[in-house]
Write an enzyme that holds these catalytic residues in place. Structure first.
Site, PDB file in Angstrom:
ATOM      1  N   HIS A   8       0.531  -1.120   0.140  1.00 45.81           N
ATOM      2  CA  HIS A   8       0.377   0.304  -0.159  1.00 45.81           C
ATOM      3  C   HIS A   8       0.741   1.323   0.115  1.00 45.81           C
ATOM      4  O   HIS A   8       0.781   2.266   0.472  1.00 45.81           O
ATOM      5  CB  HIS A   8      -0.862   0.691   1.511  1.00 45.81           C
ATOM      6  N   SER A  52      15.309  22.274 -14.981  1.00 40.83           N
ATOM      7  CA  SER A  52      13.494  23.428 -15.108  1.00 40.83           C
ATOM      8  C   SER A  52      14.022  24.416 -15.734  1.00 40.83           C
ATOM      9  O   SER A  52      15.297  24.817 -15.395  1.00 40.83           O
ATOM     10  CB  SER A  52      13.204  23.576 -14.004  1.00 40.83           C
ATOM     11  N   LYS A  66      15.497  22.322  -9.650  1.00 41.35           N
ATOM     12  CA  LYS A  66      15.498  20.147 -10.686  1.00 41.35           C
ATOM     13  C   LYS A  66      16.184  19.769 -10.994  1.00 41.35           C
ATOM     14  O   LYS A  66      16.635  20.073 -11.691  1.00 41.35           O
ATOM     15  CB  LYS A  66      13.322  21.024 -11.307  1.00 41.35           C
ATOM     16  N   GLU A  93       9.356   8.956 -16.654  1.00 43.20           N
ATOM     17  CA  GLU A  93       8.370   9.108 -16.638  1.00 43.20           C
ATOM     18  C   GLU A  93       7.613   9.100 -17.970  1.00 43.20           C
ATOM     19  O   GLU A  93       6.174   8.966 -18.564  1.00 43.20           O
ATOM     20  CB  GLU A  93       7.639  11.076 -16.753  1.00 43.20           C
TER      21      GLU A  93
END
Ligand code: ARG
Length: 462
Positions: free
Chosen positions: A160, A281, A287, A294
């Protein structure tokens, strides 16, 4: 566009197709990718026609050599592809006629585009199964490298996405090695089943010419000719098996990609992705985005989509060939391309990522991850039924939570206030290293088990 009757079947037609008809009908824009397979199939077919006395040896020789010229023209980019000629089969044949003249017209004896496209596409998909296998083996090796380095690095195991029990980094990496091994076996099974030749089924019913289907099957690396000519031209289950195997593999890739996204976040800091696989970024200087992970996670949608799309194309078709089946190719090409890209990117990311060993261990030690070890101790040492031990441990976790500390930080007196018989040696099982070391059951997370599995996989993947 000039409205002339089609050069391949002009006998029956007075006028050429409408421009829109040509646009919806032509597949040359994408099936040109099948040129190497189409030419291999035609060369095998020509050799067989000559061996069976259906065309002369001289004609076969001219056809076979001419086809090699066509192939080299395609490879060098000088081939004049024509939409009016619809597809790769007719483009190749028309060019062959330009090159060698009359004998080219004999190539299509005892054959149809229906068995021709079936053989081309099978050969292409078969090759993709081999490529997927090689790419998956490379990914397994990358994961195995991580597993070997971190066979005893402790990290939290989750259910979980809540801390469950400590596991080892190596164990977690090997979980994916196992998944990708099953993916490889799915591609291998699909490959074995698809490796039969449709060539010689002709349009659908077979042919009256005395052909040798075993000869062409052997020449093209197939195990045998398909036994039913209707089935041979009508089915695309081989492509669907590839797409189904690709979908399951893609699902595994996506789960690993998702873990890398989570693990590389500032909240987890379990791994540091290499600069090679990260982006910055344009506005936020701090970043480091795991874009490759992704994109793998996202690209998987296309692969699932291709599987559903081709299932849907096929599900309502009466036997045998229908033009609907021309829609089998673009989806499969796209799915295969993206699968190979995702596999290559994942191998690179896994090879180049750095597990943050200290952070893994710190995370493993929090969240009461050794509560099960405590419950097991109560069963083993004090003879409590597991359900009672679970209850006692739950009370101890609640106590620790109330004090804002972890289980090993409770005092013996704290523990004994919940169960009087608890002894000081309970603290031995509360450390995460001891916890993982104790899980020596086959397939368990103990470093000795993990090292045995690493050795096994090194042998298999050698
Ligand atoms: N371009 C066609 C396809 O991809 C080749 C087969 C055409 N056969 C036919 N009977 N029209 O399916």
């Amino acid at each position: 566009m000039t409205k002339s009757a089609n050069t391949m079947w002009g006998g029956r037609f007075a006028a050429g197709p409408d421009a829109i008809m040509e646009a919806i009908n032509a597949s040359i824009g994408f099936d040109r990718r099948l040129a190497p397979q189409d030419i291999a199939g035609s060369r095998a077919h020509a050799a067989m026609l000559a061996a069976c006395g259906i065309i002369t040896d001289n004609d076969a020789k001219a056809i076979r050599e001419g086809l090699l010229t066509v192939l080299s023209e395609i490879e060098t980019g000088e081939f004049p592809f024509s939409t009016a000629l619809e597809d790769i089969h007719m483009n190749v044949e028309a060019r062959l006629r330009d090159l060698i003249g009359e004998p080219a017209g004999r190539l299509h004896t005892a054959r149809s585009r229906n068995d021709q496209v079936a053989v081309d596409f099978r050969l292409w998909v078969r090759d993709q199964c081999d490529q997927a296998d090689a790419a998956l083996a490379a990914l397994q090796k990358a994961l195995l490298g991580q597993a070997e380095a971190g066979a005893d690095w402790v990290m939290p195991g989750f259910t979980h996405l809540q801390t469950a029990q400590p596991v080892t980094w190596g164990h977690h990496m090997l979980a994916y090695v196992e998944m990708f091994a099953r993916d490889r076996s799915r591609f291998a099974d699909a490959r074995a089943r698809m490796n039969t030749s449709p060539l010689g089924a002709a349009a659908l019913a077979g042919t009256s010419f005395p052909i040798d289907r075993q000869m062409t099957a052997t020449a093209l690396g197939f195990d045998r000719p398909m036994a039913n000519s209707l089935d041979a031209v009508a089915d695309r289950d081989f492509a669907l098996e590839f797409l189904a195997s690709a979908s399951i593999c893609a699902m595994h890739l996506s789960r690993l990609a998702e873990e890398l996204v989570i693990w590389s976040s500032a909240q987890f800091r379990f791994v540091k992705m290499s600069d090679k696989w990260s982006t910055g970024s344009s506005i936020m200087p701090q970043k480091r985005n795991p874009d490759a992970a992704e994109l793998i996670r996202a690209k998987i949608g296309r692969i699932f989509g291709a599987n559903v799309a081709l299932m849907t194309v096929m599900k309502g078709l009466p036997l045998t060939y229908s033009k609907d089946m021309q829609e089998d190719k673009e989806q499969t090409f796209d799915a295969a391309d993206n699968l190979m890209l995702a596999l290559a990117a994942m191998s690179g990311m896994v090879t180049d990522m750095t597990a943050q060993r200290d952070n893994l261990k710190a995370a493993a030690s929090s969240g009461f991850s050794t509560a099960t070890d405590l419950a097991d101790w109560l069963v083993r040492e004090l003879g409590l039924p597991f359900r009672d031990a679970h209850h006692v441990t739950g009370s101890l976790v609640a106590m620790a939570e109330g004090k804002g500390c972890d289980l090993p930080d409770l005092t013996l007196a704290d523990m004994q206030s919940i169960h009087a018989e608890i002894r000081p040696d309970v603290f031995d099982v509360l450390g995460v290293e001891n916890s993982v070391a104790s899980r020596t059951s086959f397939g368990g997370t103990a470093p000795e088990q993990v090292r045995a599995q690493v050795a096994h996989w090194k042998e298999v993947l050698k």
